[in-house]
Design an enzyme around this catalytic site. Structure first.
Site, PDB file in Angstrom:
ATOM      1  N   LEU A 163       2.846  -7.442  16.511  1.00  0.00           N
ATOM      2  CA  LEU A 163       3.186  -6.309  15.669  1.00  0.00           C
ATOM      3  C   LEU A 163       3.334  -6.728  14.208  1.00  0.00           C
ATOM      4  CD1 LEU A 163       4.003  -3.309  15.432  1.00  0.00           C
ATOM      5  CD2 LEU A 163       6.373  -4.026  15.844  1.00  0.00           C
ATOM      6  N   ASP A 164       2.497  -6.129  13.343  1.00  0.00           N
ATOM      7  CA  ASP A 164       2.529  -6.397  11.895  1.00  0.00           C
ATOM      8  C   ASP A 164       2.356  -7.883  11.590  1.00  0.00           C
ATOM      9  OD1 ASP A 164       2.977  -3.683  11.382  1.00  0.00           O
ATOM     10  OD2 ASP A 164       5.135  -3.920  11.588  1.00  0.00           O
ATOM     11  N   GLY A 165       1.667  -8.602  12.482  1.00  0.00           N
ATOM     12  CA  GLY A 165       1.540 -10.046  12.310  1.00  0.00           C
ATOM     13  C   GLY A 165       0.124 -10.525  12.103  1.00  0.00           C
ATOM     14  N   GLY A 216       8.053  -3.835  11.692  1.00  0.00           N
ATOM     15  CA  GLY A 216       8.405  -2.759  12.603  1.00  0.00           C
ATOM     16  C   GLY A 216       8.755  -1.467  11.910  1.00  0.00           C
TER      17      GLY A 216
END
Length: 298
Positions: free
Chosen positions: A241-243, A215
């Site tokens: 998110l960012d995964g 994040g």
């Protein structure tokens, strides 16, 4: 006018009759033999071959091959058709590409220029074998720098209220012109609607060593945690998110003496190198995605 170096021209000559194949399938005996026999029967010369098995007994098998074959551009569709029988017998998920066909990139960027400039420099030098079709930004800051490379620059402002309209404008700009999108510190979350048009074709650079500090403001998070290493992660973008599947990461040691601004300064160098590596491997068809992981043949 887009410039090209003598080195880049030489690479284009080498690529004219070169192909690449990517394969993933359940592992079992005979895969390598079958693939090698196929290329031999086609009078193709295998110049590089890499393979990886997750588990020889019931796992997945991954393979990347580069091969040379005369008049490949005119023979590629025929090769694909003939390989189909082999692929079906081994339950392969596979693709075959012309190395000479450059992937077409759109780069999205906000205010920070370090990742963008690294890509532009590598492209200009011929180290990034791709066509950068455009740069799109929600700020005007980098127009002059980008246009000095002969690359179109589009300003599409984004606010919380206009995000949907902005993404629609992005799709209008890139549709039919681009097959890969690079988020070079583009500080906006991409919607599921946008993502469905480019699965495993959007690469983001996140300024932390994921899965740590997901994040916003990861350097501040790292400073508050007192870490001794900071890093950057290039990954494919998914709805998480960012995964998304991680392509490349790197780190650098820091100390208690480094404040948040120092961490950002150190991190910029890591970010630019990690993103450039990931993009280079993507355009050279070196990456296979399986579930939420990648196999990268370098």
């Amino acid at each position: 006018m887009k410039s090209i170096t003598a080195y880049a021209k030489k690479r284009e000559e080498i690529h004219q009759n070169r192909g690449r194949m990517l394969i993933s399938c359940p592992d079992r005996p005979g895969i390598v033999a079958a693939v090698s026999k196929f290329f031999s029967e086609q009078s193709a010369n295998i110049v590089q071959s890499d393979q990886y098995s997750m588990d020889p007994e019931g796992g997945m098998f991954f393979m990347r091959i580069e091969f040379d074959l005369d008049n490949l551009a005119n023979r590629l569709e025929g090769l694909k058709k003939h390989f189909g029988t082999i692929a079906e017998s081994f339950m392969m998920d596979w693709s075959m590409h012309l190395a000479a066909r450059k992937k077409k990139l759109a780069i999205l960027v906000s205010k920070e220029d370090h990742c963008l400039l690294e890509l532009l420099w590598q492209w200009q030098a011929g180290d990034l074998y791709a066509d950068i079709e455009m740069v799109i930004s929600n700020h005007e800051d980098m127009r002059e720098q980008v246009e000095s490379f002969g690359i179109p620059y589009y300003y599409v402002p984004v606010t919380a209220d206009t995000k949907k309209e902005a993404e629609q404008k992005h799709l209008e700009l890139i549709s039919g012109k681009v097959d890969t999108i690079i988020l070079a510190r583009y500080m906006q979350i991409i919607s599921p609607y946008f993502l469905q048009h480019y699965p495993n074709q959007i690469i983001n650079i996140h300024h932390s060593f994921l899965p740590a500090f997901v994040g916003g403001k990861p350097y501040a998070q790292a400073y508050n945690r007192g870490v001794k290493l900071i890093g950057a992660t290039a990954h494919y973008v998914t709805e998480e998110l960012d995964g998304g599947p991680i392509i490349e990461q790197d780190v650098q040691r820091v100390s208690h003496r480094d404040n948040v601004d120092e961490l950002k300064r150190i991190g910029r160098h890591i970010e630019r190198i990690v993103l450039a590596r990931a993009v280079k491997w993507h355009v050279e068809d070196r990456i296979l995605v399986y579930q939420n992981k990648t196999v990268v043949f370098v």
